[in-house]
Motif scaffolding. Structure first.
Motif, PDB file in Angstrom:
ATOM      1  N   ALA A 102      36.672  50.149  40.100  1.00 11.36           N
ATOM      2  CA  ALA A 102      37.316  50.273  41.607  1.00 11.36           C
ATOM      3  C   ALA A 102      36.496  49.598  42.474  1.00 11.36           C
ATOM      4  CB  ALA A 102      37.791  51.709  41.842  1.00 11.36           C
ATOM      5  N   VAL A 103      35.064  49.970  42.412  1.00  8.79           N
ATOM      6  CA  VAL A 103      34.115  49.284  43.201  1.00  8.79           C
ATOM      7  C   VAL A 103      34.076  47.885  43.055  1.00  8.79           C
ATOM      8  CG1 VAL A 103      31.785  49.330  44.147  1.00  8.79           C
ATOM      9  CG2 VAL A 103      32.906  51.433  43.679  1.00  8.79           C
ATOM     10  N   LEU A 104      33.951  47.376  41.980  1.00 12.11           N
ATOM     11  CA  LEU A 104      33.820  45.962  41.472  1.00 12.11           C
ATOM     12  C   LEU A 104      35.217  45.375  41.931  1.00 12.11           C
ATOM     13  CD1 LEU A 104      32.414  46.141  37.898  1.00 12.11           C
ATOM     14  CD2 LEU A 104      31.240  45.379  39.989  1.00 12.11           C
ATOM     15  N   ALA A 105      36.314  45.745  41.895  1.00 11.27           N
ATOM     16  CA  ALA A 105      37.531  45.048  42.164  1.00 11.27           C
ATOM     17  C   ALA A 105      37.636  45.172  43.701  1.00 11.27           C
ATOM     18  CB  ALA A 105      38.866  45.964  41.530  1.00 11.27           C
ATOM     19  N   TYR A 129      33.757  44.260  32.585  1.00  8.22           N
ATOM     20  CA  TYR A 129      32.229  44.479  32.898  1.00  8.22           C
ATOM     21  C   TYR A 129      31.981  45.970  32.736  1.00  8.22           C
ATOM     22  CZ  TYR A 129      27.902  44.950  35.059  1.00  8.22           C
ATOM     23  OH  TYR A 129      26.663  45.336  35.656  1.00  8.22           O
ATOM     24  N   ALA A 130      32.877  46.849  33.688  1.00  3.65           N
ATOM     25  CA  ALA A 130      32.803  48.304  33.660  1.00  3.65           C
ATOM     26  C   ALA A 130      33.206  49.094  32.484  1.00  3.65           C
ATOM     27  CB  ALA A 130      33.882  48.674  34.813  1.00  3.65           C
ATOM     28  N   LEU A 131      33.981  48.544  31.532  1.00  2.00           N
ATOM     29  CA  LEU A 131      34.204  49.027  30.435  1.00  2.00           C
ATOM     30  C   LEU A 131      32.675  48.741  29.566  1.00  2.00           C
ATOM     31  CD1 LEU A 131      37.777  48.343  29.291  1.00  2.00           C
ATOM     32  CD2 LEU A 131      36.500  50.663  29.450  1.00  2.00           C
ATOM     33  N   ALA A 132      32.295  47.605  29.678  1.00  2.00           N
ATOM     34  CA  ALA A 132      31.176  47.128  28.650  1.00  2.00           C
ATOM     35  C   ALA A 132      29.988  47.843  28.992  1.00  2.00           C
ATOM     36  CB  ALA A 132      31.021  45.648  28.543  1.00  2.00           C
ATOM     37  N   PHE A 133      29.623  47.931  30.348  1.00  3.41           N
ATOM     38  CA  PHE A 133      28.474  48.405  30.964  1.00  3.41           C
ATOM     39  C   PHE A 133      28.368  49.960  31.494  1.00  3.41           C
ATOM     40  CE2 PHE A 133      28.103  44.016  30.740  1.00  3.41           C
ATOM     41  CZ  PHE A 133      27.056  43.716  29.933  1.00  3.41           C
ATOM     42  N   HIS A 134      29.684  50.130  31.735  1.00  3.29           N
ATOM     43  CA  HIS A 134      29.540  51.753  32.636  1.00  3.29           C
ATOM     44  C   HIS A 134      30.623  52.544  31.925  1.00  3.29           C
ATOM     45  CE1 HIS A 134      26.685  50.244  35.733  1.00  3.29           C
ATOM     46  NE2 HIS A 134      27.431  49.194  35.596  1.00  3.29           N
ATOM     47  N   ARG A 135      30.733  52.633  30.671  1.00  2.00           N
ATOM     48  CA  ARG A 135      31.757  53.274  29.802  1.00  2.00           C
ATOM     49  C   ARG A 135      31.975  54.792  30.766  1.00  2.00           C
ATOM     50  NH1 ARG A 135      35.184  51.829  26.002  1.00  2.00           N
ATOM     51  NH2 ARG A 135      33.950  50.088  25.407  1.00  2.00           N
ATOM     52  N   PRO A 136      31.021  55.543  30.733  1.00  2.00           N
ATOM     53  CA  PRO A 136      31.432  57.056  31.045  1.00  2.00           C
ATOM     54  C   PRO A 136      32.047  57.109  32.267  1.00  2.00           C
ATOM     55  CG  PRO A 136      29.136  56.951  30.389  1.00  2.00           C
ATOM     56  CD  PRO A 136      29.775  55.400  30.478  1.00  2.00           C
ATOM     57  N   HIS A 137      31.935  56.071  33.355  1.00  2.00           N
ATOM     58  CA  HIS A 137      32.503  56.102  34.694  1.00  2.00           C
ATOM     59  C   HIS A 137      33.057  54.903  34.970  1.00  2.00           C
ATOM     60  CE1 HIS A 137      29.851  59.637  35.474  1.00  2.00           C
ATOM     61  NE2 HIS A 137      28.791  58.968  35.032  1.00  2.00           N
ATOM     62  N   HIS A 150      44.019  33.178  38.487  1.00  2.00           N
ATOM     63  CA  HIS A 150      42.720  33.496  39.367  1.00  2.00           C
ATOM     64  C   HIS A 150      42.833  34.942  39.686  1.00  2.00           C
ATOM     65  CE1 HIS A 150      39.188  32.528  41.438  1.00  2.00           C
ATOM     66  NE2 HIS A 150      39.720  32.955  42.647  1.00  2.00           N
ATOM     67  N   ALA A 151      43.853  35.462  40.588  1.00  2.00           N
ATOM     68  CA  ALA A 151      43.883  36.768  41.009  1.00  2.00           C
ATOM     69  C   ALA A 151      43.925  37.529  39.857  1.00  2.00           C
ATOM     70  CB  ALA A 151      45.172  36.709  41.855  1.00  2.00           C
ATOM     71  N   PHE A 152      44.422  37.260  38.713  1.00  2.00           N
ATOM     72  CA  PHE A 152      44.516  38.206  37.535  1.00  2.00           C
ATOM     73  C   PHE A 152      43.139  38.613  37.158  1.00  2.00           C
ATOM     74  CE2 PHE A 152      44.524  38.825  33.106  1.00  2.00           C
ATOM     75  CZ  PHE A 152      45.433  40.089  32.997  1.00  2.00           C
ATOM     76  N   LEU A 153      42.240  37.464  37.084  1.00  2.00           N
ATOM     77  CA  LEU A 153      40.829  37.365  36.523  1.00  2.00           C
ATOM     78  C   LEU A 153      40.006  38.360  37.636  1.00  2.00           C
ATOM     79  CD1 LEU A 153      40.433  33.703  35.296  1.00  2.00           C
ATOM     80  CD2 LEU A 153      40.619  35.879  33.838  1.00  2.00           C
ATOM     81  N   HIS A 154      40.353  38.292  38.860  1.00  2.00           N
ATOM     82  CA  HIS A 154      39.657  39.106  39.836  1.00  2.00           C
ATOM     83  C   HIS A 154      39.790  40.544  39.589  1.00  2.00           C
ATOM     84  CE1 HIS A 154      37.415  36.460  42.407  1.00  2.00           C
ATOM     85  NE2 HIS A 154      38.515  35.645  42.311  1.00  2.00           N
ATOM     86  N   ILE A 155      41.032  40.731  38.741  1.00  2.00           N
ATOM     87  CA  ILE A 155      40.893  42.224  38.509  1.00  2.00           C
ATOM     88  C   ILE A 155      40.677  42.597  37.126  1.00  2.00           C
ATOM     89  CG2 ILE A 155      42.808  43.996  38.205  1.00  2.00           C
ATOM     90  CD1 ILE A 155      42.182  43.387  41.194  1.00  2.00           C
ATOM     91  N   THR A 156      40.899  41.812  36.033  1.00  2.00           N
ATOM     92  CA  THR A 156      40.508  42.201  34.601  1.00  2.00           C
ATOM     93  C   THR A 156      38.913  41.875  34.257  1.00  2.00           C
ATOM     94  OG1 THR A 156      41.038  40.149  34.129  1.00  2.00           O
ATOM     95  CG2 THR A 156      42.696  41.551  33.873  1.00  2.00           C
ATOM     96  N   VAL A 157      38.433  40.796  34.812  1.00  2.00           N
ATOM     97  CA  VAL A 157      36.781  40.803  34.474  1.00  2.00           C
ATOM     98  C   VAL A 157      36.005  41.866  35.165  1.00  2.00           C
ATOM     99  CG1 VAL A 157      34.978  39.208  35.079  1.00  2.00           C
ATOM    100  CG2 VAL A 157      36.960  38.071  34.446  1.00  2.00           C
ATOM    101  N   LEU A 177      30.218  38.781  40.788  1.00  2.00           N
ATOM    102  CA  LEU A 177      31.336  38.114  39.849  1.00  2.00           C
ATOM    103  C   LEU A 177      32.430  37.430  40.724  1.00  2.00           C
ATOM    104  CD1 LEU A 177      31.905  41.452  37.652  1.00  2.00           C
ATOM    105  CD2 LEU A 177      31.077  39.269  36.881  1.00  2.00           C
ATOM    106  N   HIS A 178      32.765  37.794  41.767  1.00  2.71           N
ATOM    107  CA  HIS A 178      33.646  37.336  42.446  1.00  2.71           C
ATOM    108  C   HIS A 178      33.391  35.821  43.090  1.00  2.71           C
ATOM    109  CE1 HIS A 178      36.862  37.250  45.759  1.00  2.71           C
ATOM    110  NE2 HIS A 178      36.084  36.394  46.422  1.00  2.71           N
ATOM    111  N   MET A 179      31.997  35.448  43.191  1.00  5.23           N
ATOM    112  CA  MET A 179      31.729  34.103  43.351  1.00  5.23           C
ATOM    113  C   MET A 179      31.597  33.160  42.284  1.00  5.23           C
ATOM    114  SD  MET A 179      30.695  34.028  46.665  1.00  5.23           S
ATOM    115  CE  MET A 179      31.977  35.252  46.959  1.00  5.23           C
ATOM    116  N   VAL A 180      31.317  34.001  41.204  1.00  4.80           N
ATOM    117  CA  VAL A 180      31.305  33.170  39.741  1.00  4.80           C
ATOM    118  C   VAL A 180      32.941  32.958  39.623  1.00  4.80           C
ATOM    119  CG1 VAL A 180      31.289  33.404  37.160  1.00  4.80           C
ATOM    120  CG2 VAL A 180      29.266  34.216  38.824  1.00  4.80           C
ATOM    121  N   LEU A 181      33.774  33.797  39.517  1.00  3.45           N
ATOM    122  CA  LEU A 181      35.122  33.669  39.544  1.00  3.45           C
ATOM    123  C   LEU A 181      35.548  32.543  40.364  1.00  3.45           C
ATOM    124  CD1 LEU A 181      36.670  36.934  38.588  1.00  3.45           C
ATOM    125  CD2 LEU A 181      36.319  35.261  37.047  1.00  3.45           C
TER     126      LEU A 181
END
Length: 103
Positions: A28-31, A14-22, A3-10, A86-90
């Motif tokens: 960092a904000v999502l985590a 998401y960031a890689l899929a939708f915000h690739r340049p940054h 569960h903790a691992f998913l809170h970092i990787t998911v 995302l945190h709530m879903v996880l």
């Protein structure tokens, strides 16, 4: 531990899929949405493996989730809102094995 691992990787995925340049900054904000778990500090007992966080802890209530949805509206808070949701879903996925479903 998964569960903790998913809170970092998911959030990273998401960031890689939708915000690739940054993606690093967005990740960092999502985590940082893990800060929502500070409300576990005033729970008794502090940790209960059989407890569903959703609608138990202060920052995990349906009212708080509604606030996170409203944070999606202004562009300046949208990434934070996505992180919180995302945190709530996880956290909600941890409730399924206990037979707890949304009303």
């Amino acid at each position: 531990m998964l569960h903790a691992f998913l809170h970092i990787t998911v959030p990273g995925l998401y960031a890689l899929a939708f915000h690739r340049p940054h993606w690093r900054r967005v990740w960092a904000v999502l985590a940082s949405a893990l800060l929502l778990d500070l409300d576990h500090l005033w729970a008794t007992p502090f940790y209960d493996p059989d407890r569903c966080s959703i609608n138990f802890h202060t920052f995990h209530t349906y009212w708080a989730i509604g606030g996170y949805v409203l944070l999606l509206l202004p562009a300046c808070t949208r990434i934070w809102a996505v992180g919180f949701l995302l945190h709530m879903v996880l956290d909600y996925t941890e409730c399924w094995p206990r037979g707890i479903y949304l009303p």
